[in-house]
Scaffold this motif. Sequence first.
Motif, mmCIF file in Angstrom:
data_model
loop_
_atom_site.group_PDB
_atom_site.id
_atom_site.type_symbol
_atom_site.label_atom_id
_atom_site.label_comp_id
_atom_site.label_asym_id
_atom_site.label_seq_id
_atom_site.Cartn_x
_atom_site.Cartn_y
_atom_site.Cartn_z
ATOM 1 N N LEU A 27 0.836 -1.210 0.000
ATOM 2 C CA LEU A 27 0.000 0.000 0.000
ATOM 3 C C LEU A 27 0.868 1.256 0.000
ATOM 4 C CD1 LEU A 27 -2.759 -0.981 2.611
ATOM 5 C CD2 LEU A 27 -3.009 -0.847 0.128
ATOM 6 N N ASN A 28 1.935 1.217 0.795
ATOM 7 C CA ASN A 28 2.786 2.408 0.909
ATOM 8 C C ASN A 28 3.468 2.767 -0.407
ATOM 9 O OD1 ASN A 28 2.056 2.669 3.546
ATOM 10 N ND2 ASN A 28 3.984 1.916 4.410
ATOM 11 N N ALA A 29 3.706 1.756 -1.230
ATOM 12 C CA ALA A 29 4.398 1.998 -2.501
ATOM 13 C C ALA A 29 3.437 2.369 -3.635
ATOM 14 C CB ALA A 29 5.184 0.743 -2.886
ATOM 15 N N ALA A 30 2.138 2.280 -3.364
ATOM 16 C CA ALA A 30 1.160 2.446 -4.456
ATOM 17 C C ALA A 30 0.987 3.901 -4.875
ATOM 18 C CB ALA A 30 -0.190 1.885 -4.007
ATOM 19 N N GLN A 31 0.803 4.075 -6.174
ATOM 20 C CA GLN A 31 0.473 5.393 -6.729
ATOM 21 C C GLN A 31 -1.037 5.454 -6.832
ATOM 22 O OE1 GLN A 31 2.530 7.710 -8.521
ATOM 23 N NE2 GLN A 31 4.521 6.711 -8.403
ATOM 24 N N VAL A 32 -1.657 6.292 -6.035
ATOM 25 C CA VAL A 32 -3.128 6.376 -6.056
ATOM 26 C C VAL A 32 -3.559 7.845 -6.141
ATOM 27 C CG1 VAL A 32 -3.406 4.240 -4.725
ATOM 28 C CG2 VAL A 32 -3.317 6.431 -3.519
ATOM 29 N N PRO A 33 -4.819 8.083 -6.515
ATOM 30 C CA PRO A 33 -5.298 9.466 -6.565
ATOM 31 C C PRO A 33 -5.193 10.137 -5.185
ATOM 32 C CG PRO A 33 -6.876 7.972 -7.609
ATOM 33 C CD PRO A 33 -5.855 7.116 -6.925
ATOM 34 N N SER A 34 -5.179 11.454 -5.188
ATOM 35 C CA SER A 34 -4.971 12.189 -3.929
ATOM 36 C C SER A 34 -6.197 12.111 -3.015
ATOM 37 C CB SER A 34 -4.627 13.641 -4.233
ATOM 38 O OG SER A 34 -5.723 14.222 -4.906
ATOM 39 N N VAL A 47 -5.368 -6.663 17.067
ATOM 40 C CA VAL A 47 -3.988 -6.827 17.547
ATOM 41 C C VAL A 47 -2.952 -6.191 16.623
ATOM 42 C CG1 VAL A 47 -4.373 -8.879 18.959
ATOM 43 C CG2 VAL A 47 -3.846 -9.151 16.525
ATOM 44 N N PHE A 48 -3.331 -5.979 15.362
ATOM 45 C CA PHE A 48 -2.373 -5.376 14.423
ATOM 46 C C PHE A 48 -2.586 -3.875 14.231
ATOM 47 C CE2 PHE A 48 -2.667 -9.853 12.601
ATOM 48 C CZ PHE A 48 -1.483 -10.278 13.203
ATOM 49 N N LEU A 49 -3.597 -3.313 14.890
ATOM 50 C CA LEU A 49 -3.900 -1.888 14.671
ATOM 51 C C LEU A 49 -2.705 -0.971 14.943
ATOM 52 C CD1 LEU A 49 -7.567 -1.480 15.984
ATOM 53 C CD2 LEU A 49 -6.760 -0.857 13.714
ATOM 54 N N PRO A 50 -2.010 -1.114 16.088
ATOM 55 C CA PRO A 50 -0.882 -0.191 16.329
ATOM 56 C C PRO A 50 0.221 -0.343 15.284
ATOM 57 C CG PRO A 50 -1.548 -1.261 18.371
ATOM 58 C CD PRO A 50 -2.263 -1.972 17.252
ATOM 59 N N LEU A 51 0.513 -1.600 14.918
ATOM 60 C CA LEU A 51 1.539 -1.854 13.905
ATOM 61 C C LEU A 51 1.170 -1.174 12.586
ATOM 62 C CD1 LEU A 51 3.939 -3.653 12.726
ATOM 63 C CD2 LEU A 51 2.186 -5.335 12.221
ATOM 64 N N VAL A 52 -0.063 -1.384 12.141
ATOM 65 C CA VAL A 52 -0.477 -0.819 10.856
ATOM 66 C C VAL A 52 -0.510 0.700 10.946
ATOM 67 C CG1 VAL A 52 -2.337 -0.711 9.145
ATOM 68 C CG2 VAL A 52 -1.719 -2.904 10.178
ATOM 69 N N LYS A 53 -1.059 1.211 12.034
ATOM 70 C CA LYS A 53 -1.124 2.672 12.180
ATOM 71 C C LYS A 53 0.277 3.292 12.104
ATOM 72 C CE LYS A 53 -2.675 6.469 14.953
ATOM 73 N NZ LYS A 53 -2.915 7.259 13.751
ATOM 74 N N ASN A 54 1.246 2.650 12.735
ATOM 75 C CA ASN A 54 2.607 3.206 12.756
ATOM 76 C C ASN A 54 3.303 3.118 11.413
ATOM 77 O OD1 ASN A 54 2.435 3.909 15.398
ATOM 78 N ND2 ASN A 54 3.338 1.993 16.162
ATOM 79 N N GLU A 55 3.016 2.054 10.663
ATOM 80 C CA GLU A 55 3.782 1.845 9.424
ATOM 81 C C GLU A 55 3.096 2.354 8.162
ATOM 82 O OE1 GLU A 55 5.699 -1.899 9.076
ATOM 83 O OE2 GLU A 55 6.523 -1.747 11.101
ATOM 84 N N LEU A 56 1.780 2.573 8.261
ATOM 85 C CA LEU A 56 1.019 2.965 7.061
ATOM 86 C C LEU A 56 1.293 4.422 6.681
ATOM 87 C CD1 LEU A 56 -1.199 1.683 5.188
ATOM 88 C CD2 LEU A 56 -2.901 2.758 6.687
ATOM 89 N N ARG A 57 1.318 4.681 5.388
ATOM 90 C CA ARG A 57 1.475 6.046 4.878
ATOM 91 C C ARG A 57 0.436 6.967 5.520
ATOM 92 N NH1 ARG A 57 0.245 4.826 -1.325
ATOM 93 N NH2 ARG A 57 -0.069 7.054 -1.541
ATOM 94 N N ASP A 243 -6.053 -1.246 -7.462
ATOM 95 C CA ASP A 243 -6.918 -0.961 -8.619
ATOM 96 C C ASP A 243 -8.298 -0.498 -8.151
ATOM 97 O OD1 ASP A 243 -4.916 -1.828 -10.354
ATOM 98 O OD2 ASP A 243 -5.526 -3.922 -10.126
ATOM 99 N N ILE A 244 -8.747 -1.064 -7.042
ATOM 100 C CA ILE A 244 -10.069 -0.685 -6.509
ATOM 101 C C ILE A 244 -10.021 0.770 -6.011
ATOM 102 C CG2 ILE A 244 -11.854 -1.248 -4.814
ATOM 103 C CD1 ILE A 244 -10.830 -4.207 -4.995
ATOM 104 N N ILE A 245 -8.917 1.137 -5.366
ATOM 105 C CA ILE A 245 -8.759 2.542 -4.933
ATOM 106 C C ILE A 245 -8.810 3.461 -6.167
ATOM 107 C CG2 ILE A 245 -7.182 4.215 -3.880
ATOM 108 C CD1 ILE A 245 -6.043 1.840 -2.201
ATOM 109 N N LYS A 246 -8.153 3.023 -7.230
ATOM 110 C CA LYS A 246 -8.084 3.849 -8.447
ATOM 111 C C LYS A 246 -9.423 3.975 -9.156
ATOM 112 C CE LYS A 246 -3.205 3.063 -9.480
ATOM 113 N NZ LYS A 246 -2.306 2.137 -10.201
ATOM 114 N N ALA A 247 -10.379 3.109 -8.821
ATOM 115 C CA ALA A 247 -11.716 3.224 -9.415
ATOM 116 C C ALA A 247 -12.334 4.584 -9.105
ATOM 117 C CB ALA A 247 -12.626 2.099 -8.932
ATOM 118 N N ALA A 248 -11.810 5.269 -8.094
ATOM 119 C CA ALA A 248 -12.287 6.617 -7.767
ATOM 120 C C ALA A 248 -12.163 7.565 -8.955
ATOM 121 C CB ALA A 248 -11.497 7.178 -6.585
ATOM 122 N N GLU A 249 -11.215 7.285 -9.842
ATOM 123 C CA GLU A 249 -11.019 8.141 -11.029
ATOM 124 C C GLU A 249 -12.265 8.188 -11.898
ATOM 125 O OE1 GLU A 249 -8.435 9.916 -11.550
ATOM 126 O OE2 GLU A 249 -6.609 8.934 -10.828
#
Length: 254
Positions: A27-34, A47-57, A243-249
Motif C-alpha cells: 500500500l505504501n508503494a502504491a500510486q493512487v489518486p490524492s 492486535v495489528f492496529l498499532p503496527l499498521v497505524k505506525n507503518e502505514l502512509r 486498482d479498486i482505490i483507483k476506481a475513484a477516477e
Amino acid sequence: MGRTFFVGGNWKCNGTSEEVKKIVSTLNAAQVPSQDVVEVVVSPPFVFLPLVKNELRPDFHVAAQNCWVKKGGAFTGEVSAEMLVNLSIPWVILGHSERRAILGESNEFVGDKVAYAISQGLKVIACVGETLEQRESGSTIDVVAAQTKAIADKVTDWSKVVIAYEPVWAIGTGKVASPAQAQEVHAELRKWLQANVSAEVAASTRIIYGGSVNGANCKELAGQPDIDGFLVGGASLKPEFIDIIKAAEVKKSA
Ligand code: PGA
C-alpha cells in the motif's frame, strides 16, 4: 455534492504480523489518486492496529472492526471506543453482517454501538444488507431501511457516518451484486435518508457497496451515481486493492 469516494479494506480475521507488514508495504508503494479524490481506510484485526497505524502512509487511515457498545469496564474480551480513541484510531466498522449473523447483533444493538462510538469521537462505517432469502422474498428495501432506521434513531451527527450496503449473499461468495442491483438499493437508501433524516444528510452521506468487489468489477460499480465507494474484504488483502482505490477516477471524470 462533495461526497469524496471512500474505499475501505476489511481484513477480517486474517493475517500474521509478517503478512500484515507485506500488505502495508504494498500500500505504501502504491500510486493512487490524492485524498481529495479518494479516502482510503484499512481495517486490520485489533492486535495489528498499532503496527499498521505506525507503518502505514499518512494519507491512508485505519479502522477497527468492532468496538464495545458502551464505556469499557468489566466486559471480558471487548475493546472499547475509548481505547481506540486513546490509540488515535479514527474509524470503526460496526454492524458487519458476519457479526449480526454469527454473534446475533440486533439492529438496536448496532444503533447503540454506532451512537456510542460517535459520542467518543470515532467515525463509523455502518454496515447494512439483506440475506438471499430476504432478497428473494422481496423485502430488501424494508430490511435495509429497518437497519438504517435503528442507526438514525440514535445518531445526530451524520458527518461521522459512512453507510456500507453489503448484501449478505454477495459477501465472500464471488457473487457480486450487479451495478443495477447495487444502484437500486443505494438510491433507495438515499431516498430513505432524505425522507427520514434530511435532504442535506441524504446528499452528503457516502453510501458504499461491499460484497465480492474486485479489480475487475470495481469500475463499473463506481460508475453508478449513488455508489460512493467500496468496502472490500477478500480483495483488500491483495495488490488488486490498489486498482479498486483507483476506481475513484471514474467519479472524477463522470
Ligand atoms: P468480500 O467481503 O469483499 O470478501 O465479499 C466484503 C465485506 O465483508 O466487507
